[in-house]
Enzyme design. Structure first.
Site, PDB file in Angstrom:
ATOM      1  NE  ARG A 196       3.809  -4.933  19.721  1.00 50.78           N
ATOM      2  CZ  ARG A 196       3.865  -3.620  19.861  1.00 50.78           C
ATOM      3  NH1 ARG A 196       2.798  -2.963  20.283  1.00 50.78           N
ATOM      4  NH2 ARG A 196       4.966  -2.966  19.562  1.00 50.78           N
ATOM      5  CG  ASP A 215      11.933  -4.567  26.885  1.00 49.76           C
ATOM      6  OD1 ASP A 215      11.241  -4.292  25.890  1.00 49.76           O
ATOM      7  OD2 ASP A 215      12.502  -3.706  27.582  1.00 49.76           O
ATOM      8  CE1 TYR A 223      12.578   3.635  26.312  1.00 47.02           C
ATOM      9  CE2 TYR A 223      14.728   2.678  25.797  1.00 47.02           C
ATOM     10  CZ  TYR A 223      13.438   3.018  25.413  1.00 47.02           C
ATOM     11  OH  TYR A 223      13.008   2.759  24.140  1.00 47.02           O
ATOM     12  NE  ARG A 260       2.132  -8.526  25.969  1.00 48.50           N
ATOM     13  CZ  ARG A 260       1.248  -7.993  26.798  1.00 48.50           C
ATOM     14  NH1 ARG A 260       0.318  -8.750  27.374  1.00 48.50           N
ATOM     15  NH2 ARG A 260       1.297  -6.700  27.076  1.00 48.50           N
ATOM     16  NE  ARG A 285      11.170  -3.577  18.544  1.00 44.68           N
ATOM     17  CZ  ARG A 285      11.114  -2.372  17.997  1.00 44.68           C
ATOM     18  NH1 ARG A 285      10.467  -2.178  16.861  1.00 44.68           N
ATOM     19  NH2 ARG A 285      11.674  -1.337  18.598  1.00 44.68           N
TER      20      ARG A 285
END
Length: 337
Positions: free
Chosen positions: A29, A74, A147, A38, A25
Site C-alpha cells: 500500500r 497473504d 487467526y 488494488r 511487505r
C-alpha cells in the site's frame, strides 16, 4: 540482464561485498502503483489473480532495485480451502473460528495443486519474469492457528492459549493439519520454482518460552526438517527469549526483529550457525535521512561480523511510508548514498 544471485550466495554462507536487501511487505500500500491495482479488485481477488499478483510483486523490484522479490499473497490464503470462512475487512476476519475438537476434526489438509493453483501459477510466472531470486512464503502453523482460533487479530490470544492447556487434543489436531498443509504449501512453491521460502511466525512472541518449546517448536521443526530443494528462512517476531530453542532449527536463515541487536541474536542462536535477516525498525523510515543512515550503518556494521547478513526491516513496511525514504535506504545498503 544477468541473474542477481546475491541472496543465494549469502544464504550459502559465501562472503559478499555487501548484503542483499529486501523488505518484508515490499509490495503493497505504500506504493501508488499498488494502490491503483488494488482499487479495481478486492484483496482476495487480487491474491487469487496470478497476473495481478505478478504485477504487484514486480513493482518494488522495478522501483527500488531490491535484490530479490517475495511472492505477493497473504499468509491466510491456504486456510480457506481447509474449511475456514475468510474475509478481509480490512484485517482478516474468520466467520467460523476453530474452538473445539469437532471444529478441528472438520478441517482438511490442503492439496496445493487443486486448492491454490493460482499461487503455483503466480510463482511460475514470476520465475520467468525475474532476474533476481523469488522468495515463496507461508505463515507458520502457530500464527495461522492464532487467526483460526481467535477469529481475528487479538491483544491477549486467550482462546488459543486456553485451547493449548484445556483442549490439548483439539490443539494437536489443528496444529498437525496446519503443519502438514504448510509443508505441502511451501514445497509446492519450491517445486514451481521459488528459490527460497520464508515462514512467518508473527505471533510466536505472545507465548512463554515454555509454551513455545512444547506447543509450537515441534511443528516448526517438522517443516524445517522435511522441506527440500530450497533454503528456508524462519522469522519469529518478539522471540528473543526462546532463541535457545529456535537455535535447534534446521534452516539457513533467521529473521530478527528490531528489538534485538543482530550480534545478540547471533550469540543466542548459536554463534555463526545462521545467516541473519533484519532488522531496521520500519517506523524509522518516517524519520530524517540522517537518522535513517545512522541506524542503517549500525546494522550494516554488525552484519559484517556475522556468518551472513540479509538487510531487511524488523517487520513489514508500513502503508504510509514515504517512497523516497525506501529508495534512500536501499541506496545506503548498496553503497550508493
Amino acid at each position: 540482464m544477468a541473474f542477481n544471485d546475491l541472496l543465494m550466495r549469502t544464504l550459502n554462507g559465501e562472503k559478499t561485498d555487501r548484503p542483499p536487501v529486501w523488505f518484508m511487505r515490499q509490495a503493497g500500500r505504500y506504493m501508488k502503483e499498488y494502490r491503483e491495482v488494488r482499487s479495481k479488485v478486492t484483496f482476495l481477488e487480487l491474491c487469487k489473480s496470478p497476473e495481478l499478483c505478478t504485477e504487484v510483486t514486480l513493482q518494488p523490484i522495478r522501483a527500488f532495485g531490491f535484490d530479490n522479490a517475495i511472492l505477493f499473497s497473504d499468509i491466510l490464503i491456504p486456510v480457506e480451502p481447509m474449511g475456514i470462512k475468510l474475509d478481509f475487512d480490512p484485517a482478516p476476519v474468520i466467520a467460523n473460528p476453530v474452538r473445539t475438537l469437532a471444529d478441528a476434526d472438520k478441517l482438511r489438509e490442503i492439496d496445493p495443486a487443486k486448492d491454490v493453483p493460482f499461487v503455483i501459477e503466480t510463482v511460475k510466472m514470476l520465475v520467468k519474469a525475474l532476474d533476481v531470486p523469488l522468495i515463496g512464503f507461508s505463515g507458520a502453523p502457530f500464527t495461522l492457528a492464532c487467526y483460526m482460533v481467535e477469529g481475528k487479530g487479538s491483544k491477549n490470544f486467550e482462546h488459543i492459549k486456553i485451547m493449548m492447556h484445556t483442549e490439548p487434543k483439539a490443539y494437536a489436531v489443528l496444529m498437525e493439519k496446519l503443519a502438514s498443509s504448510t509443508l505441502k504449501y511451501l514445497q509446492a512453491q519450491i517445486d514451481a520454482g521459488a528459490h527460497v521460502v520464508q515462514m512467518f511466525d508473527t505471533w510466536a512472541g505472545v507465548l512463554s518460552p515454555y509454551d513455545y518449546e512444547k506447543f509450537v517448536f515441534p511443528y516448526v521443526k517438522h517443516i524445517a526438517d522435511n522441506i527440500k530443494g530450497a533454503p528456508l528462512i524462519y522469522f519469529a517476531k518478539d522471540a528473543y527469549s526462546f532463541y535457545d530453542t529456535i537455535g535447534k532449527l534446521n534452516c539457513a536463515g533467521m529473521g530478527v526483529d528490531w528489538k534485538t541487536r543482530l550480534v545478540d541474536a547471533d550469540a543466542k542462536l548459536g554463534s555463526g550457525k545462521y545467516v541473519l535477516q533484519g532488522n531496521f525498525d520500519p517506523v524509522l523510515l518516517f524519520g530524517s535521512k540522517e537518522a535513517i543512515k545512522e541506524q542503517a550503518e549500525k546494522i550494516l556494521e554488525e552484519g559484517r561480523t556475522l556468518k551472513g547478513h540479509i538487510f531487511n526491516l524488523g517487520h513489514g513496511i508500513l502503508p504510509p511510508t514515504p517512497v523516497e525514504n525506501v529508495d534512500y535506504l536501499v541506496k545506503i545498503v548498496k553503497g550508493l548514498a
